[in-house]
Write a protein that holds these residues in place. Structure first.
Motif, mmCIF file in Angstrom:
data_model
loop_
_atom_site.group_PDB
_atom_site.id
_atom_site.type_symbol
_atom_site.label_atom_id
_atom_site.label_comp_id
_atom_site.label_asym_id
_atom_site.label_seq_id
_atom_site.Cartn_x
_atom_site.Cartn_y
_atom_site.Cartn_z
ATOM 1 N N GLU A 251 0.824 -1.203 0.000
ATOM 2 C CA GLU A 251 0.000 0.000 0.000
ATOM 3 C C GLU A 251 0.862 1.259 0.000
ATOM 4 O O GLU A 251 0.566 2.231 -0.703
ATOM 5 C CB GLU A 251 -0.921 -0.009 1.220
ATOM 6 C CG GLU A 251 -1.894 1.146 1.282
ATOM 7 C CD GLU A 251 -2.890 1.015 2.414
ATOM 8 O OE1 GLU A 251 -3.258 2.055 3.008
ATOM 9 O OE2 GLU A 251 -3.297 -0.131 2.714
ATOM 10 N N VAL A 252 1.944 1.241 0.768
ATOM 11 C CA VAL A 252 2.845 2.402 0.826
ATOM 12 C C VAL A 252 3.528 2.604 -0.520
ATOM 13 O O VAL A 252 3.635 3.741 -1.012
ATOM 14 C CB VAL A 252 3.887 2.215 1.944
ATOM 15 C CG1 VAL A 252 4.852 3.399 1.967
ATOM 16 C CG2 VAL A 252 3.196 2.087 3.303
ATOM 17 N N PHE A 253 3.970 1.514 -1.139
ATOM 18 C CA PHE A 253 4.633 1.620 -2.438
ATOM 19 C C PHE A 253 3.650 2.047 -3.532
ATOM 20 O O PHE A 253 4.024 2.792 -4.450
ATOM 21 C CB PHE A 253 5.325 0.288 -2.792
ATOM 22 C CG PHE A 253 6.735 0.209 -2.303
ATOM 23 C CD1 PHE A 253 7.803 0.416 -3.158
ATOM 24 C CD2 PHE A 253 6.997 -0.061 -0.972
ATOM 25 C CE1 PHE A 253 9.108 0.351 -2.719
ATOM 26 C CE2 PHE A 253 8.291 -0.137 -0.499
ATOM 27 C CZ PHE A 253 9.360 0.074 -1.365
ATOM 28 N N ALA A 254 2.428 1.596 -3.443
ATOM 29 C CA ALA A 254 1.429 2.001 -4.426
ATOM 30 C C ALA A 254 1.212 3.514 -4.371
ATOM 31 O O ALA A 254 1.099 4.186 -5.412
ATOM 32 C CB ALA A 254 0.114 1.260 -4.179
ATOM 33 N N GLN A 255 1.182 4.055 -3.168
ATOM 34 C CA GLN A 255 1.021 5.507 -3.018
ATOM 35 C C GLN A 255 2.237 6.248 -3.558
ATOM 36 O O GLN A 255 2.099 7.283 -4.222
ATOM 37 C CB GLN A 255 0.817 5.848 -1.540
ATOM 38 C CG GLN A 255 -0.502 5.356 -0.979
ATOM 39 C CD GLN A 255 -0.620 5.542 0.526
ATOM 40 O OE1 GLN A 255 0.325 5.938 1.194
ATOM 41 N NE2 GLN A 255 -1.783 5.251 1.068
ATOM 42 N N ALA A 256 3.431 5.698 -3.305
ATOM 43 C CA ALA A 256 4.643 6.357 -3.800
ATOM 44 C C ALA A 256 4.691 6.359 -5.319
ATOM 45 O O ALA A 256 5.059 7.372 -5.947
ATOM 46 C CB ALA A 256 5.884 5.633 -3.239
ATOM 47 N N LEU A 257 4.293 5.266 -5.948
ATOM 48 C CA LEU A 257 4.282 5.191 -7.407
ATOM 49 C C LEU A 257 3.209 6.099 -7.991
ATOM 50 O O LEU A 257 3.401 6.702 -9.048
ATOM 51 C CB LEU A 257 4.058 3.755 -7.853
ATOM 52 C CG LEU A 257 5.273 2.821 -7.733
ATOM 53 C CD1 LEU A 257 4.859 1.369 -7.826
ATOM 54 C CD2 LEU A 257 6.310 3.160 -8.805
ATOM 55 N N GLU A 258 2.110 6.236 -7.284
ATOM 56 C CA GLU A 258 1.039 7.101 -7.744
ATOM 57 C C GLU A 258 1.503 8.557 -7.796
ATOM 58 O O GLU A 258 1.155 9.299 -8.720
ATOM 59 C CB GLU A 258 -0.155 6.969 -6.787
ATOM 60 C CG GLU A 258 -1.459 7.555 -7.298
ATOM 61 C CD GLU A 258 -2.610 7.238 -6.363
ATOM 62 O OE1 GLU A 258 -3.221 8.186 -5.859
ATOM 63 O OE2 GLU A 258 -2.871 6.040 -6.148
#
Length: 286
Positions: A276-283
C-alpha cells in the motif's frame, strides 16, 4: 495539556491529525516547531502553535510554560540529537512535566546501529530525569524505502546492504497514530514499546515495486562500504552516506526485527502493508 515538539514534521502533523480526529480538543494541544507557518491550518482550528528550538532554552521555556504531557519527537540532526534532546528534557523538568513520551529507535539499546546511539543516550537522559516516561521505539519507515522507488524503476535496480535480513517496518502514519494514542491515553511510567509491522526483506520490497510498476527491478546487495560509495556518488555527504549504509546493513544482522505486537495492539488492527505504501509512492510519480 498535550505538547508536541517538531509538530511541523510529517510525523508531527500526522500525530496532530490523529489527536484531533480522536476527540482531543484543539485547545488542549500545543504544537511547537522551529517553523510554524506550516501549522497555520491547525492554529485556525484552535491548536496552540508556538515557536520552539531544541537549541534555544528560552524558546523551550516559553513554549512549555503550561506543560503537562510532552511528546518529544526526535530531531533530524543525528550528530546533535542527544544534546538537543537533553535541552528539551531539562526544559520539561523546569516546567514540571507529568510525562514524556519519546519517539526512539527500534531495539535502540541493542541494535548497534550508528543512528540508534543518540536515541539510546536520550532514553538514559529521560530515565535519569525522574519524569514518568514511555519510549516509542519506531521501526523503519516503509516510506524510507518507497522514496527510492522512482530510481528503482528508472534504473531497473535497487541497491543496499540489508541482505536477506527481516525488517519489521511500518508506515509513518501507523507509528504516528500509535504516538497520538499513547500520549492521549493513561499516563504510563517506564513503558518501552517496540513498534514494528509485518516482516519483509529488501527483496520483498523490490518484488512489490516491480509488480506494481510493471518494470523489471533487481536487488543488488552490496557490502556496507560499497553501498556508502554509491550514495556518495549520488551526491550525499560522506558522513550521511556512511550512516545510511550502516543503518541498512543493520537489517542483515536482525537489528530492524522485532517480535513485539505492540503496534498492532495499539492500533487495534493489522499494520499497513508495504504494498500500500509503495502504491502511493508510485502514484505520486505519475
Amino acid at each position: 495539556m498535550i505538547t508536541i515538539t517538531a509538530a511541523s514534521s510529517q510525523f508531527g502533523r500526522a500525530v496532530l491529525d490523529e489527536l484531533l480526529s480522536g476527540g482531543s480538543s484543539p485547545e488542549s494541544i500545543v504544537a511547537t516547531a522551529r517553523e510554524t507557518t506550516s501549522l497555520s491550518t491547525y492554529a485556525d482550528r484552535g491548536v496552540q502553535v508556538r515557536f520552539a528550538d531544541y537549541e534555544d532554552a528560552g524558546s523551550l521555556d516559553a513554549a512549555f510554560h503550561d506543560l503537562d504531557r510532552l511528546l518529544l519527537i526526535s530531531s533530524n540532526s543525528p550528530a546533535a540529537q542527544a544534546a538537543q534532546h537533553a535541552n528539551v528534557v531539562e526544559a520539561a523538568k523546569r516546567a514540571n512535566a507529568t510525562e514524556i513520551v519519546y519517539t526512539s529507535y527500534l531495539n535502540a539499546d541493542t541494535s548497534g546501529i550508528q543512528m540508534a546511539q543518540p536515541h539510546a543516550e536520550t532514553e538514559q537522559i529521560i530515565r535519569g530525569s525522574g519524569i514518568p516516561f514511555a519510549f516509542l521505539r519506531n521501526g523503519s519507515y516503509i516510506e524510507n524505502s518507497a522514496g527510492f522507488v522512482g530510481f528503482w524503476v528508472q534504473y531497473g535496480e535497487a541497491v543496499g546492504s540489508a541482505g536477506d535480513g527481516l525488517i519489521s517496518g511500518a508506515a509513518r502514519k501507523d507509528l504516528a497514530i500509535a504516538a497520538a494514542r499513547v500520549i492521549a491515553g493513561d499516563v504510563v511510567n517506564g513503558e518501552v514499546y517496540e513498534l514494528g509491522g509485518s516482516d519483509y526483506t529488501m527483496q520483498d520490497l523490490v518484488t512489490v515495486a516491480a509488480e506494481l510498476s510493471g518494470k523489471p527491478i533487481t536487488y543488488n546487495n552490496l557490502p556496507k562500504e560499497a553501498y556508502a560509495g554509491v550514495l556518495v556518488s549520488g551526491g550525499l555527504p560522506e558522513g550521511l552516506a556512511a550512516a545510511i549504509a550502516d543503518n541498512n546493513a543493520g537489517a542483515a544482522r536482525g537489528a530492524w526485527k522485532t517480535t513485539s505486537t505492540a503496534l498492532t495492539d495499539i492500533l487495534g488492527r493489522p499494520t499497513t502493508p508495504p504494498r500500500e505504501v509503495f502504491a502511493q509512492a508510485l502514484e505520486h510519480l505519475n
